[in-house]
Write an enzyme that holds these catalytic residues in place. Structure first.
Site, PDB file in Angstrom:
ATOM      1  N   HIS A  23       0.867  -1.189   0.000  1.00  0.00           N
ATOM      2  CA  HIS A  23       0.000   0.000   0.000  1.00  0.00           C
ATOM      3  C   HIS A  23       0.904   1.239   0.000  1.00  0.00           C
ATOM      4  O   HIS A  23       2.137   1.122  -0.026  1.00  0.00           O
ATOM      5  CB  HIS A  23      -0.999  -0.028   1.159  1.00  0.00           C
ATOM      6  N   HIS A  26       3.988   1.628   2.357  1.00  0.00           N
ATOM      7  CA  HIS A  26       5.229   0.945   1.950  1.00  0.00           C
ATOM      8  C   HIS A  26       5.928   1.748   0.856  1.00  0.00           C
ATOM      9  O   HIS A  26       7.149   1.925   0.857  1.00  0.00           O
ATOM     10  CB  HIS A  26       4.925  -0.460   1.427  1.00  0.00           C
ATOM     11  N   CYS A 132       3.110 -11.056  19.231  1.00  0.00           N
ATOM     12  CA  CYS A 132       2.111 -10.589  18.257  1.00  0.00           C
ATOM     13  C   CYS A 132       2.568 -11.051  16.881  1.00  0.00           C
ATOM     14  O   CYS A 132       3.639 -10.645  16.415  1.00  0.00           O
ATOM     15  CB  CYS A 132       1.973  -9.066  18.275  1.00  0.00           C
ATOM     16  N   CYS A 135       2.956  -8.195  14.257  1.00  0.00           N
ATOM     17  CA  CYS A 135       4.235  -7.460  14.380  1.00  0.00           C
ATOM     18  C   CYS A 135       5.431  -8.404  14.272  1.00  0.00           C
ATOM     19  O   CYS A 135       6.548  -7.948  14.117  1.00  0.00           O
ATOM     20  CB  CYS A 135       4.354  -6.760  15.723  1.00  0.00           C
ATOM     21  N   CYS A 157      -2.557  -6.116  21.024  1.00  0.00           N
ATOM     22  CA  CYS A 157      -1.406  -5.375  20.493  1.00  0.00           C
ATOM     23  C   CYS A 157      -1.858  -3.962  20.148  1.00  0.00           C
ATOM     24  O   CYS A 157      -2.897  -3.779  19.509  1.00  0.00           O
ATOM     25  CB  CYS A 157      -0.877  -6.086  19.250  1.00  0.00           C
ATOM     26  N   HIS A 160      -1.900  -3.685  16.147  1.00  0.00           N
ATOM     27  CA  HIS A 160      -2.842  -4.495  15.365  1.00  0.00           C
ATOM     28  C   HIS A 160      -4.236  -4.613  15.982  1.00  0.00           C
ATOM     29  O   HIS A 160      -5.142  -5.156  15.343  1.00  0.00           O
ATOM     30  CB  HIS A 160      -2.250  -5.885  15.102  1.00  0.00           C
ATOM     31  N   LYS A 310      -2.604   4.631  11.707  1.00  0.00           N
ATOM     32  CA  LYS A 310      -1.658   4.149  10.706  1.00  0.00           C
ATOM     33  C   LYS A 310      -2.420   3.394   9.617  1.00  0.00           C
ATOM     34  O   LYS A 310      -3.190   2.486   9.911  1.00  0.00           O
ATOM     35  CB  LYS A 310      -0.669   3.204  11.398  1.00  0.00           C
ATOM     36  N   LYS A 313      -3.246  -2.549   5.650  1.00  0.00           N
ATOM     37  CA  LYS A 313      -4.100  -3.485   4.929  1.00  0.00           C
ATOM     38  C   LYS A 313      -4.971  -4.256   5.904  1.00  0.00           C
ATOM     39  O   LYS A 313      -6.140  -4.495   5.654  1.00  0.00           O
ATOM     40  CB  LYS A 313      -3.245  -4.455   4.117  1.00  0.00           C
TER      41      LYS A 313
HETATM   42  N1  MSP Z   1       9.444  -6.921   7.476  1.00  0.00           N
HETATM   43  C1  MSP Z   1       9.520  -5.868   8.414  1.00  0.00           C
HETATM   44  C2  MSP Z   1      10.780  -5.052   8.230  1.00  0.00           C
HETATM   45  C3  MSP Z   1      12.054  -5.819   8.301  1.00  0.00           C
HETATM   46  S1  MSP Z   1      13.436  -4.818   7.982  1.00  0.00           S
HETATM   47  C4  MSP Z   1      14.727  -5.760   8.396  1.00  0.00           C
HETATM   48  C5  MSP Z   1       8.307  -4.955   8.256  1.00  0.00           C
HETATM   49  N2  MSP Z   1       7.678  -5.020   7.103  1.00  0.00           N
HETATM   50  S2  MSP Z   1       6.351  -4.215   6.733  1.00  0.00           S
HETATM   51  O1  MSP Z   1       6.031  -4.617   5.396  1.00  0.00           O
HETATM   52  O2  MSP Z   1       5.347  -4.427   7.722  1.00  0.00           O
HETATM   53  O3  MSP Z   1       6.685  -2.708   6.822  1.00  0.00           O
HETATM   54  C6  MSP Z   1       7.712  -2.173   6.071  1.00  0.00           C
HETATM   55  C7  MSP Z   1       7.779  -0.679   6.191  1.00  0.00           C
HETATM   56  O4  MSP Z   1       6.570  -0.065   5.747  1.00  0.00           O
HETATM   57  C8  MSP Z   1       8.022  -0.193   7.613  1.00  0.00           C
HETATM   58  O5  MSP Z   1       9.034   0.798   7.597  1.00  0.00           O
HETATM   59  C9  MSP Z   1       6.718   0.432   7.978  1.00  0.00           C
HETATM   60  O6  MSP Z   1       6.885   1.478   8.886  1.00  0.00           O
HETATM   61  C10 MSP Z   1       6.258   0.953   6.634  1.00  0.00           C
HETATM   62  N3  MSP Z   1       4.852   1.234   6.680  1.00  0.00           N
HETATM   63  C11 MSP Z   1       3.820   0.347   6.791  1.00  0.00           C
HETATM   64  N4  MSP Z   1       2.661   1.053   6.924  1.00  0.00           N
HETATM   65  C12 MSP Z   1       2.944   2.385   6.907  1.00  0.00           C
HETATM   66  C13 MSP Z   1       2.185   3.558   6.917  1.00  0.00           C
HETATM   67  N5  MSP Z   1       0.876   3.545   7.047  1.00  0.00           N
HETATM   68  N6  MSP Z   1       2.846   4.731   6.770  1.00  0.00           N
HETATM   69  C14 MSP Z   1       4.201   4.795   6.553  1.00  0.00           C
HETATM   70  N7  MSP Z   1       4.927   3.722   6.539  1.00  0.00           N
HETATM   71  C15 MSP Z   1       4.346   2.515   6.833  1.00  0.00           C
HETATM   72  O7  MSP Z   1       8.006  -4.210   9.177  1.00  0.00           O
END
Ligand code: MSP
Length: 532
Positions: A23, A26, A132, A135, A157, A160, A310, A313
């Site tokens: 989304h 990311h 969790c 997370c 959590c 979540h 935040k 998905k």
């Molecule tokens: N797999 C772990 C990271 C491992 S790094 C060694 C993870 N993955 S994630 O897919 O959940 O998230 C990846 C990144 O996307 C994180 O930096 C997270 O903060 C970012 N974001 C996920 N949702 C977000 C928002 N709504 N806004 C901004 N960034 C966000 O965590």
């Protein structure tokens, strides 16, 4: 001008869980790391951007099972159908893409573990606590909040909003507690290691409260989607311990020492604030235990919020990046998120704000400036760039604004203040628009006696556009490439490696150059498409 030609710049994004499609949250992390890397490349540095996918762990295993496929088949599909295409959707110029299921990663994670085990930093112990799966994180009681709705009366959590699992297992532990003082000393000696300041303070006080040893394995009796612990194949590696190591396995750790030493330590690791502790506490401790250098900086950015929460998905608030780029294009996506939200703070996304900024800043501010200048060179000089006459105060003022913008934007990038760098560059967009209004080239064109003055004004604005192409290329690479080519500036070299710090050196475009036509850089968007 400092010579950075030998400098190496290594930026990383977090690696993304492939339990679902990306989304815009990311994509936000990806764009920020990409803009920084492109900027550093245009400083003449050997710039390298790593991104990738985090493919192990219980969350992904459960998603695969729910979809009735093997986990490997699930991650392969998601990577190919969703995560690799994302890079194209938002125009990411990454130098590598690591998947944690690749042999280059799995093998060297085991090497790292064995090394720490041999050094006495890993022991077998009893884990009792909360986990969790969303997370993929062990949670203390203090991390939990009271549940609502279906989960009323239960502790859930905080991220979540779902209940945590109670674990009681025999696991391997990493002696994280031994690193409390070394970490505090390290933060004190390296005040820029954690940025922004608020994130740094949060981490420092967390570490001051004391660190517990970290469970770094899970028993295969519970689930088995992960990397085997090398000395005990009844256990797999905790997914975060595995994932953090991607930053070094991708660049040759354990396999190609020369390549590894060339890139490591990373210059900046961009992460969302939710995963800052992993990167600013556990990760440097792991590296210290292995006698490896720590990254130079970890930057924790804010969240994209929907309804004050935040975007995610799992809460069904995710917006797919292509929903925006299909209408507005990848440049607008990149510009909007980098400019509208102070990097490091949270920001709320709205279609109205996106489309208002698209229209006023990109289409009217920058795009229209480019179209007008190019059209006037065609109208008044048959598409040939005229030579400038003598500069007056007005031209010198534009040159000064350009030079100041370069210096200020470049300094902002050192502070990872991407929004500020763009704002500084925009002072030149605004100054050029103001200059045209005051100079009135259409009036100068009416009188043969002011022809030289007209030439000066159009040369100055063309030079301004050249400087803007260079400065905005890291943010809006497609539009600036079109403008570069319309200005016949290829004779100066490829835009993507034009030196940022020379952007304001005036008089680079050769008089007599054949200027091409330019289609609108940011075309009008029909009202119904804007609001969906
Ligand atoms: N797999 C772990 C990271 C491992 S790094 C060694 C993870 N993955 S994630 O897919 O959940 O998230 C990846 C990144 O996307 C994180 O930096 C997270 O903060 C970012 N974001 C996920 N949702 C977000 C928002 N709504 N806004 C901004 N960034 C966000 O965590």
């Amino acid at each position: 001008m400092p010579n950075n030609l030998d400098a190496s710049f290594y930026a990383t994004t977090p690696i993304f869980y492939v339990n679902d499609a990306p989304h815009i949250g990311h994509a936000y992390t990806e764009v920020a790391a990409d803009v920084l890397t492109r900027w550093h490349r245009q400083r003449g540095e050997d710039a390298f951007l790593l991104t990738g996918t985090d493919e192990h762990g219980e969350k992904i295993l459960r998603t695969a099972a729910a979809n009735k496929v093997e986990p490997q088949a699930w991650v392969d599909k998601l990577v190919h159908d969703a995560w690799l295409p994302l890079l194209n959707t938002i125009d990411i110029d990454n130098q590598d893409f690591i998947r944690t299921t690749e042999p280059r990663h799995e093998k060297n994670v085991q090497k790292f573990l064995q090394h720490l085990y041999d050094k006495g930093f890993i022991y077998r112990g009893e884990f009792v606590g909360n986990y969790c799966v969303g997370c993929e994180e062990y949670k203390t009681e203090g991390d939990l909040i009271d549940g609502e709705g279906d989960f009323a009366g239960q502790a859930v959590c905080a991220i979540h909003s779902k209940p945590v699992e109670k674990l009681h297992e025999t696991n391997y532990f990493f002696k994280l507690s031994e690193f409390q003082q070394p970490l505090l000393d390290f933060y004190a000696a390296n005040p820029k290691f954690i940025q922004p300041e608020s994130a740094r303070n949060e981490v420092v006080s967390f570490v001051r409260r004391g660190l517990e040893d970290l469970s770094i394995s899970r028993s295969k009796e519970k689930f088995d989607w992960g990397i085997d612990i090398p000395w005990d194949d009844s256990h797999i590696t905790y997914v975060w311990f595995d994932a953090l190591l991607n930053y070094i396995t991708a660049i040759g750790y354990g396999e190609d020492e020369a390549a590894f030493e060339k890139r490591w330590p990373a210059s900046v690791q961009i992460v969302g604030k939710d995963i800052l502790r992993f990167h600013a506490v556990i990760w440097p401790a792991m590296l210290m235990a292995a006698d490896l250098p720590t990254p130079k900086q970890v930057f924790g950015h804010g969240w994209l919020l929907v309804g004050g929460e935040k975007m995610s998905k799992s809460k069904l608030t995710g917006i797919a990046p292509h929903q925006i780029t299909d209408t507005f294009g990848s440049d607008a996506f990149r510009y909007y998120f980098m400019k509208a939200i102070a990097f490091g703070s949270d920001g709320s996304f709205s279609w109205e704000d996106l489309s208002a900024r698209y229209q006023s800043e990109l289409a009217n501010g920058f795009g229209n400036l480019a179209s007008r200048v190019i059209a006037m060179i065609h109208r008044y000089f048959d598409g040939t760039l005229p030579a400038s006459g003598p500069d007056t105060e007005a031209e010198l003022e534009i040159q000064k604004i350009a030079a100041d913008a370069v210096a200020a934007a470049d300094a902002a990038i050192d502070d990872v203040a991407i929004h500020e760098a763009i704002a500084q560059v925009w002072t030149l967009v605004d100054a050029l628009n103001g200059y045209i209004t005051v100079q009135e080239p259409w009036v100068l064109a009416k009188d043969e006696a002011t022809r030289e003055r007209l030439a000066t004004v159009l040369y100055t604005t063309a030079e301004g556009l050249r400087a803007l192409s260079v400065l905005l290329s890291p943010v809006v690479p497609k539009a600036t490439a079109k403008l570069w080519s319309a200005l016949a500036a290829q004779s100066l070299g490829d835009l993507a490696d034009r030196p940022i710090r020379e952007a304001a050196d005036w008089g680079q475009l050769p008089a007599g150059a054949k200027i091409a036509e330019l289609e609108p850089l940011f075309p009008r968007i029909e009202q119904d498409a804007e609001t969906k």
